[in-house]
Motif scaffolding. Structure first.
Motif, PDB file in Angstrom:
ATOM      1  N   GLY A 210       0.798  -1.212   0.000  1.00 47.10           N
ATOM      2  CA  GLY A 210       0.000   0.000   0.000  1.00 47.10           C
ATOM      3  C   GLY A 210       0.832   1.262   0.000  1.00 47.10           C
ATOM      4  N   ARG A 211       2.127   1.138   0.219  1.00 43.15           N
ATOM      5  CA  ARG A 211       3.021   2.283   0.178  1.00 43.15           C
ATOM      6  C   ARG A 211       3.735   2.304  -1.176  1.00 43.15           C
ATOM      7  NH1 ARG A 211       5.845   0.396   5.838  1.00 43.15           N
ATOM      8  NH2 ARG A 211       3.919   0.262   7.069  1.00 43.15           N
ATOM      9  N   ASP A 212       4.581   3.308  -1.371  1.00 41.00           N
ATOM     10  CA  ASP A 212       5.367   3.357  -2.601  1.00 41.00           C
ATOM     11  C   ASP A 212       6.407   2.239  -2.577  1.00 41.00           C
ATOM     12  OD1 ASP A 212       4.037   5.563  -3.531  1.00 41.00           O
ATOM     13  OD2 ASP A 212       5.428   6.991  -2.603  1.00 41.00           O
ATOM     14  N   LEU A 213       6.429   1.421  -3.631  1.00 42.01           N
ATOM     15  CA  LEU A 213       7.404   0.344  -3.724  1.00 42.01           C
ATOM     16  C   LEU A 213       8.739   0.903  -4.192  1.00 42.01           C
ATOM     17  CD1 LEU A 213       5.362  -2.603  -5.257  1.00 42.01           C
ATOM     18  CD2 LEU A 213       5.903  -2.139  -2.867  1.00 42.01           C
ATOM     19  N   THR A 214       9.779   0.580  -3.448  1.00 40.94           N
ATOM     20  CA  THR A 214      11.122   1.064  -3.759  1.00 40.94           C
ATOM     21  C   THR A 214      11.972  -0.100  -4.246  1.00 40.94           C
ATOM     22  OG1 THR A 214      10.909   2.706  -1.999  1.00 40.94           O
ATOM     23  CG2 THR A 214      13.125   2.286  -2.826  1.00 40.94           C
ATOM     24  N   SER A 215      12.887   0.188  -5.151  1.00 46.27           N
ATOM     25  CA  SER A 215      13.836  -0.823  -5.601  1.00 46.27           C
ATOM     26  C   SER A 215      15.248  -0.326  -5.322  1.00 46.27           C
ATOM     27  CB  SER A 215      13.654  -1.126  -7.093  1.00 46.27           C
ATOM     28  OG  SER A 215      13.818   0.057  -7.855  1.00 46.27           O
ATOM     29  N   TRP A 216      16.184  -1.275  -5.225  1.00 44.23           N
ATOM     30  CA  TRP A 216      17.559  -0.959  -4.859  1.00 44.23           C
ATOM     31  C   TRP A 216      18.514  -1.651  -5.835  1.00 44.23           C
ATOM     32  CZ3 TRP A 216      13.661  -2.260  -1.590  1.00 44.23           C
ATOM     33  CH2 TRP A 216      13.322  -1.348  -0.567  1.00 44.23           C
ATOM     34  N   PRO A 217      19.279  -0.892  -6.609  1.00 38.99           N
ATOM     35  CA  PRO A 217      20.299  -1.520  -7.453  1.00 38.99           C
ATOM     36  C   PRO A 217      21.303  -2.292  -6.603  1.00 38.99           C
ATOM     37  CG  PRO A 217      19.957   0.766  -8.078  1.00 38.99           C
ATOM     38  CD  PRO A 217      19.220   0.564  -6.785  1.00 38.99           C
ATOM     39  N   PHE A 218      21.689  -3.472  -7.058  1.00 36.42           N
ATOM     40  CA  PHE A 218      22.640  -4.289  -6.320  1.00 36.42           C
ATOM     41  C   PHE A 218      23.739  -4.800  -7.236  1.00 36.42           C
ATOM     42  CE2 PHE A 218      19.633  -7.531  -7.847  1.00 36.42           C
ATOM     43  CZ  PHE A 218      20.494  -8.520  -8.314  1.00 36.42           C
ATOM     44  N   ARG A 219      24.830  -5.185  -6.606  1.00 35.03           N
ATOM     45  CA  ARG A 219      25.931  -5.867  -7.286  1.00 35.03           C
ATOM     46  C   ARG A 219      26.280  -7.084  -6.442  1.00 35.03           C
ATOM     47  NH1 ARG A 219      31.623  -6.168  -7.604  1.00 35.03           N
ATOM     48  NH2 ARG A 219      32.401  -6.237  -9.753  1.00 35.03           N
ATOM     49  N   ALA A 220      26.140  -8.264  -7.024  1.00 34.44           N
ATOM     50  CA  ALA A 220      26.348  -9.503  -6.282  1.00 34.44           C
ATOM     51  C   ALA A 220      27.423 -10.342  -6.960  1.00 34.44           C
ATOM     52  CB  ALA A 220      25.046 -10.308  -6.212  1.00 34.44           C
ATOM     53  N   SER A 221      28.175 -11.050  -6.135  1.00 35.97           N
ATOM     54  CA  SER A 221      29.144 -12.022  -6.630  1.00 35.97           C
ATOM     55  C   SER A 221      28.745 -13.389  -6.102  1.00 35.97           C
ATOM     56  CB  SER A 221      30.564 -11.660  -6.171  1.00 35.97           C
ATOM     57  OG  SER A 221      31.486 -12.671  -6.539  1.00 35.97           O
TER      58      SER A 221
END
Length: 336
Positions: A210-221
């Motif tokens: 119900g809130r604003d959906l946020t996304s987060w750029p990631f870098r994974a190894s």
């Protein structure tokens, strides 16, 4: 057999055994030799149900001297108490955690402070809302009596643990949307919310959606393979479920030497994200082309534009970056 049922241990107070087996007891008649047994119980678990479960376990300890050489019970009174108690349990053969996933998480981290040769086996009597580690082991949920009897008739097996930035986890580690939902359920449980288990997790999901959906750029190894993406869902599992039964990584197995990872390959729309959330209840999200699944032994994870919410076994773990690995064959647990 005499059991002293006591309150929380004072700081720096040594643990002591407070009951003894009757003279003449023959160990050959035992189902499973729990030996010297320490019970760590959270009386506040499940809105106070933990206190009743602790009393039930105390009575059962008295009724089964054939399985227990000596026993002692400690009640926790606040966060991290269980870790400190378990870290001083080197003189015991078995530590039984009575409570939810949070107390089990604390007990596990306390046991891991002990050397391998002095580390007791772990048994659990689940008294929580999610009980996901109990679900992984197959321990009976909702009945402290039946769960304890499963310990007496169970068998020992060695499992692996996950480890993130030095903290061990027995079930789940997640980032982003699913972590925000998990942390919301934890906060609501502490407010004595009437909902439990998957229902609580589902309604927390609706609150977050119900809130604003946020996304987060990631870098994974992943074991050396570098992947960049956008985190909406990023879960690292030692067992298949979290949130009271949501099958996020259905193939996760705490005996296979790997951690299972579910992460978003791209950012889905809000309706698509909601659909994935609903499908995850029974593990049907695994066919989505938005998600990726893999098994890893080691994972380095960073979020260049700021870290998302993070939870480990339901507890917050904020950090700028994360070093995650599997620690195989490290903890003896009792399976039913």
């Amino acid at each position: 057999m005499r059991l002293v049922f006591i309150g929380a241990r004072k700081k720096n107070q040594p643990l002591r055994c407070s009951s003894a087996t009757k003279a003449g007891h023959k160990e050959a008649h035992m189902s499973l030799q729990l030996g010297n047994t320490l019970v760590v119980a959270n009386p506040a678990a499940h809105s106070g149900d933990g206190a009743n479960a602790a009393r039930v376990v105390a009575q059962l300890l008295q009724r089964h001297p054939e399985a227990i050489r000596r026993s002692h019970m400690e009640l926790t009174s606040g966060p991290t108490d269980a870790t400190g108690i378990a870290a001083n349990a080197g003189g015991y053969d078995t530590v039984v955690a009575v409570g939810g996933d949070g107390v089990i998480h604390e007990v596990v981290n306390g046991l891991m402070q002990l050397g391998a040769n002095e580390r007791p086996r772990l048994g659990i009597v689940p008294v929580g809302s999610g009980n996901d580690f109990a679900r992984t082991l197959g321990v009976r949920r909702g009945s402290p009596t039946q769960a304890f009897m499963q310990l007496l008739h169970g068998y020992e097996r060695t499992v692996e643990l996950g480890r993130v930035n030095g903290t061990y986890f027995c079930q789940t580690l997640s980032f982003g949307l699913d972590a925000a939902i998990a942390l919301d359920t934890t906060a609501r449980r502490r407010q004595d919310d009437h909902q439990r288990g998957a229902g609580l997790f589902a309604t927390s999901g609706m609150r977050i959606f119900g809130r604003d959906l946020t996304s987060w750029p990631f870098r994974a190894s992943f074991d050396g393979e570098v992947v960049e993406g956008v985190d909406v869902v990023f879960a690292v599992q030692n067992g298949p479920t979290y949130g009271g039964g949501f099958r996020v990584c259905p193939q996760a197995d705490p005996t296979d030497g790997h951690l299972d990872v579910c992460y978003s390959a791209r950012q889905p729309s809000v309706p698509h994200t909601l659909l994935l959330f609903l499908l995850a209840r029974n593990g049907h999200h695994t066919h989505s082309d938005v998600l990726r699944f893999r098994k890893v032994r080691h994972l380095d994870l960073e979020f260049p534009q700021g870290a998302p919410p993070c939870q480990v076994d339901g507890e917050p773990l904020p950090a700028p970056s994360y070093c995650i690995d599997v620690v195989p064959h490290v903890l003896r647990v009792i399976y039913p």
